[in-house]
Design an enzyme around this catalytic site. Structure first.
Site, PDB file in Angstrom:
ATOM      1  N   ARG A  60      12.506 -36.104 -11.574  1.00  0.00           N
ATOM      2  CA  ARG A  60      13.681 -35.678 -10.819  1.00  0.00           C
ATOM      3  C   ARG A  60      14.746 -36.749 -10.958  1.00  0.00           C
ATOM      4  O   ARG A  60      14.453 -37.907 -11.292  1.00  0.00           O
ATOM      5  CB  ARG A  60      13.324 -35.468  -9.345  1.00  0.00           C
ATOM      6  CG  ARG A  60      12.922 -36.752  -8.664  1.00  0.00           C
ATOM      7  CD  ARG A  60      12.292 -36.509  -7.300  1.00  0.00           C
ATOM      8  NE  ARG A  60      12.069 -37.782  -6.616  1.00  0.00           N
ATOM      9  CZ  ARG A  60      11.142 -37.975  -5.688  1.00  0.00           C
ATOM     10  NH1 ARG A  60      10.339 -36.993  -5.350  1.00  0.00           N
ATOM     11  NH2 ARG A  60      11.017 -39.129  -5.112  1.00  0.00           N
TER      12      ARG A  60
ATOM     13  N   THR B 278      -9.922  35.441  -8.442  1.00  0.00           N
ATOM     14  CA  THR B 278     -11.153  34.649  -8.349  1.00  0.00           C
ATOM     15  C   THR B 278     -12.314  35.299  -9.104  1.00  0.00           C
ATOM     16  O   THR B 278     -13.183  34.606  -9.637  1.00  0.00           O
ATOM     17  CB  THR B 278     -11.553  34.442  -6.873  1.00  0.00           C
ATOM     18  OG1 THR B 278     -11.529  35.712  -6.211  1.00  0.00           O
ATOM     19  CG2 THR B 278     -10.591  33.499  -6.161  1.00  0.00           C
TER      20      THR B 278
ATOM     21  N   GLY C 264      -5.995  27.487 -10.215  1.00  0.00           N
ATOM     22  CA  GLY C 264      -4.723  27.849  -9.579  1.00  0.00           C
ATOM     23  C   GLY C 264      -3.791  26.657  -9.423  1.00  0.00           C
ATOM     24  O   GLY C 264      -4.197  25.503  -9.496  1.00  0.00           O
TER      25      GLY C 264
ATOM     26  N   ARG D 290       1.340  27.012  -2.169  1.00  0.00           N
ATOM     27  CA  ARG D 290       1.720  26.576  -0.814  1.00  0.00           C
ATOM     28  C   ARG D 290       1.736  25.052  -0.651  1.00  0.00           C
ATOM     29  O   ARG D 290       2.214  24.540   0.349  1.00  0.00           O
ATOM     30  CB  ARG D 290       0.786  27.218   0.221  1.00  0.00           C
ATOM     31  CG  ARG D 290       1.107  28.679   0.460  1.00  0.00           C
ATOM     32  CD  ARG D 290      -0.011  29.388   1.189  1.00  0.00           C
ATOM     33  NE  ARG D 290      -1.163  29.639   0.317  1.00  0.00           N
ATOM     34  CZ  ARG D 290      -2.281  30.226   0.710  1.00  0.00           C
ATOM     35  NH1 ARG D 290      -2.420  30.599   1.971  1.00  0.00           N
ATOM     36  NH2 ARG D 290      -3.278  30.428  -0.127  1.00  0.00           N
TER      37      ARG D 290
ATOM     38  N   SER E  33       5.984 -31.053  -2.567  1.00  0.00           N
ATOM     39  CA  SER E  33       6.739 -29.822  -2.317  1.00  0.00           C
ATOM     40  C   SER E  33       7.782 -29.568  -3.382  1.00  0.00           C
ATOM     41  O   SER E  33       8.358 -30.492  -3.948  1.00  0.00           O
ATOM     42  CB  SER E  33       7.432 -29.929  -0.959  1.00  0.00           C
ATOM     43  OG  SER E  33       6.452 -29.956   0.044  1.00  0.00           O
TER      44      SER E  33
END
Ligand code: UD1
Ligand code: CA
Length: 465
Positions: free
Chosen positions: A444, A82, A13, A17, A409
Site C-alpha cells: 500500500r 382419457t 393433456g 385451467r 482488513s
C-alpha cells in the site's frame, strides 16, 4: 390367473385451467413435478418396465423428467379423451396381460397404500374391474358413480353428460382404476365419442363391461381430497401444503424442533438429525443432510448441502452445494454460493460470499469478504473487506493461504497468489506477489501527513467565483 400389474399414467393433456405455458404435470408440488410423484407411486406396485406414461403436450420434457426411473412412454399426438389415451397403447399394453391399473398424472398425493389396496381388492374379486370412489359434499365437475340395486357399479357418468338425478349423486369417480387386462382389451373398441365433449371417455368402460355381463366394484377411499387430480394453481398450492405439512410433522416426530412450522419448507429427501432447531421461514431443499444439534436461522435457504453436527446457520443465509463441518458457524447474511467446504469450528460472518473455497478448521471470515477459488488453511483470520481477485476478465485463478495466516482488513489478493503459513498481510494491501511463510507483506502507499494543512485552509478566505 396372471395378476402381474401394469400401470398406465395419463399425462398428455395441457391442463388448460393451469393457465400456463408449461404442461400441467410439469408443475411442482412438494419440491417435485406432479409426474415424478405419480410415477413414484406407480413404482410401488409395478416394475419399471411395466409402468407407462402417456405423453403428448411437451412430451419430450415430461419424458426427460422421469426417464431415469426406467419407465416407458406412449405418445398421444392428439388428445381425444382419457379412453383414447389408453387405446393407443394397445400394441405394447395388451400382450402384458395381468392387471391394468390406470390413473391420471395430475394426482401427486396418490398414496401407494391406496394403489396396493385397490390391486388387492381386484385380485380377490371376480369383477372385471375396480375403481376408487369417494363421497363428496360438492361433487360438481367429477364423474358420478351410478350403482345398481345390488350395489355394484353400473356406470360412471360425466358432469357434461349427466341427467339431473345422476348429477345429484355425491359418490364420485376419483379416477384410479384396476381392470382385468384381458377383458379391458377385448372391449376397449366399444368406447365411442358419443357425448357432448366428443371425447373417448375411459369411464365408458364401466358400462361397456357391465353390458358384456361382468361386474365392476368400487373401493371407497377416505381422505379423498388427497387422491384428486389438480386442475388449477389453487389446488396445486393445496397439494404443496399437504406435502410440506407431512414432511415437517415427520421431522418433528423424529426429534427436530421446527418453529412456526407452517412457515418452513423442507423437501422430501432432506435428512435432519435430532435436536436440530429450524427457525421460521427457513427452506431446506434438494439433497440436503443436516446433523444433530444444528440451528438453521430464520429465512435461510439450504440446498443440496451437507451440514455436520452442531452447525449454526444464522438468519438470512444461503448455502448451496456446499459442505459445512461440525460446530462451524455460517451467517447471519452469508452466502456459500457453490462447492465450498467449511472446516470444523470455522466462522463465516455477515456479507461474506464464498465460491469454490475451502476454509480450514477454526478459520474466520467474519465480515464483508469475497473468497473465490481459494484454499484457506486452519486458523486463518480473514479481515473485513478482504477480496480474492480470482477473475481477470478471462480466466479464474486460485488463491492459496497457508495455516495461521492473518490477512488484515481490506486486503486485495490478486490471484494466482500464495501466502505462506504464519504470514501477515497488512490492512489495505494489494497483494500481487506470493508471500513467504512467516513474512509481513505490505502492499500500500506510505501515509503522508501535512502538518497544519487543514487549519491553514480554513483561515484562508475562499476565492470568489
Ligand atoms: C376425469 C374422469 C372423471 C373423474 C375425474 C377425477 C374421464 C372421462 N373422466 O375427468 O370421471 O371424476 O377425472 O379427477 O376420465 N388425458 C390424456 N389424454 C387425453 C385426455 C386426458 O392424457 O386425451 C389426461 C390429462 O392430461 C389428465 C387426465 O388424463 O391428466 C385426466 O383428464 P381430464 O380431462 O382432466 O379428466 P377430468 O375431466 O378431470
Ligand atoms: Ca382432471
Amino acid at each position: 390367473m396372471d395378476t402381474r400389474v401394469s400401470v398406465v399414467i395419463l399425462a398428455a393433456g395441457l391442463g388448460t385451467r393451469m393457465k400456463s405455458r408449461r404442461a400441467k404435470v410439469l408443475h411442482e408440488a412438494g419440491g417435485k413435478t406432479l409426474i415424478e410423484h405419480t410415477v413414484n407411486a406407480a413404482l410401488s406396485i409395478a416394475t419399471a418396465e411395466r409402468v407407462f406414461v402417456v405423453v403428448g403436450h411437451q412430451g419430450d420434457e415430461v419424458q426427460r423428467v422421469v426417464a431415469a426411473r426406467g419407465v416407458r412412454f406412449i405418445h398421444q399426438a392428439e388428445q381425444k379423451g382419457t379412453g383414447h389415451a389408453v387405446m393407443i397403447g394397445r400394441e405394447v399394453l395388451a400382450p402384458l396381460g395381468g392387471l391394468l391399473v390406470i390413473y391420471y398424472g395430475d394426482c401427486p398425493l396418490i398414496p401407494a397404500a391406496v394403489l396396493r389396496a385397490l390391486v388387492d381388492r381386484q385380485k380377490n374379486s371376480t369383477a372385471a374391474g375396480t375403481l376408487v370412489s369417494a363421497e363428496f359434499q360438492d361433487p360438481t365437475g367429477y364423474g358420478r358413480v351410478i350403482r345398481d340395486a345390488a350395489g355394484h357399479v353400473a356406470a360412471v357418468v360425466e358432469q357434461k353428460a349427466g341427467t339431473r338425478e345422476q348429477l345429484a349423486i355425491r359418490e364420485i369417480n376419483v379416477g384410479i382404476y384396476c381392470f382385468r387386462a384381458d377383458l379391458f382389451w377385448k372391449h376397449v373398441d366399444e368406447i365411442q365419442p358419443n357425448n357432448p365433449a366428443r371425447e373417448y371417455y375411459l369411464t365408458d368402460m364401466i358400462e361397456i363391461l357391465r353390458r358384456a355381463g361382468h361386474t365392476i366394484d368400487a373401493y371407497r377411499a377416505e381422505h379423498a381430497t388427497e387422491l384428486l387430480g389438480i386442475n388449477n394453481r389453487v389446488e396445486l398450492a393445496a397439494a404443496d401444503r399437504v406435502f410440506r405439512r407431512r414432511k415437517i410433522r415427520e421431522l418433528m416426530l423424529s426429534g427436530v424442533t421446527v418453529e412456526k412450522p407452517e412457515t418452513v419448507t423442507v423437501d422430501d429427501g432432506v435428512v435432519i438429525g435430532m435436536d436440530t432447531v429450524i427457525e421460521p421461514f427457513a427452506q431446506i431443499l434438494g439433497n440436503t443432510t443436516i446433523g444433530e444439534c444444528c440451528r438453521i436461522g430464520a429465512c435461510s435457504i439450504v440446498r443440496d448441502s451437507e451440514l455436520a453436527e452442531g452447525v449454526e446457520v444464522g438468519p438470512f443465509t444461503i448455502i448451496n452445494a456446499s459442505r459445512v463441518a461440525a460446530s462451524a458457524r455460517v451467517g447471519p447474511y452469508s452466502r456459500l454460493r457453490m462447492e465450498n467446504e467449511i472446516g470444523a469450528g470455522a466462522h463465516v460472518g455477515n456479507f461474506v460470499e464464498l465460491k469454490k473455497t475451502r476454509l480450514g478448521e477454526n478459520a474466520k471470515a467474519n465480515h464483508l469478504a469475497y473468497l473465490g477459488d481459494s484454499t484457506i488453511g486452519a486458523g486463518v483470520n480473514i479481515g473485513a473487506g478482504t477480496i480474492t481477485c480470482n477473475y481477470d476478465g478471462r480466466t479464474k485463478s486460485q488463491t492459496k493461504i497457508g495455516k495461521g495466516v492473518f490477512v488484515g482488513s481490506n486486503a486485495t489478493l490478486v490471484a494466482p497468489v500464495e501466502i505462506g503459513d504464519g504470514a501477515y498481510v497488512a490492512a489495505g494491501s494489494v497483494i500481487t506477489e506470493s508471500v513467504p511463510p512467516d513474512a509481513l507483506a505490505l502492499g500500500r502507499a506510505r501515509q503522508v501527513v501535512k502538518k497544519d494543512w487543514a487549519r491553514l485552509r480554513r483561515e484562508k478566505p475562499a476565492a470568489k467565483s
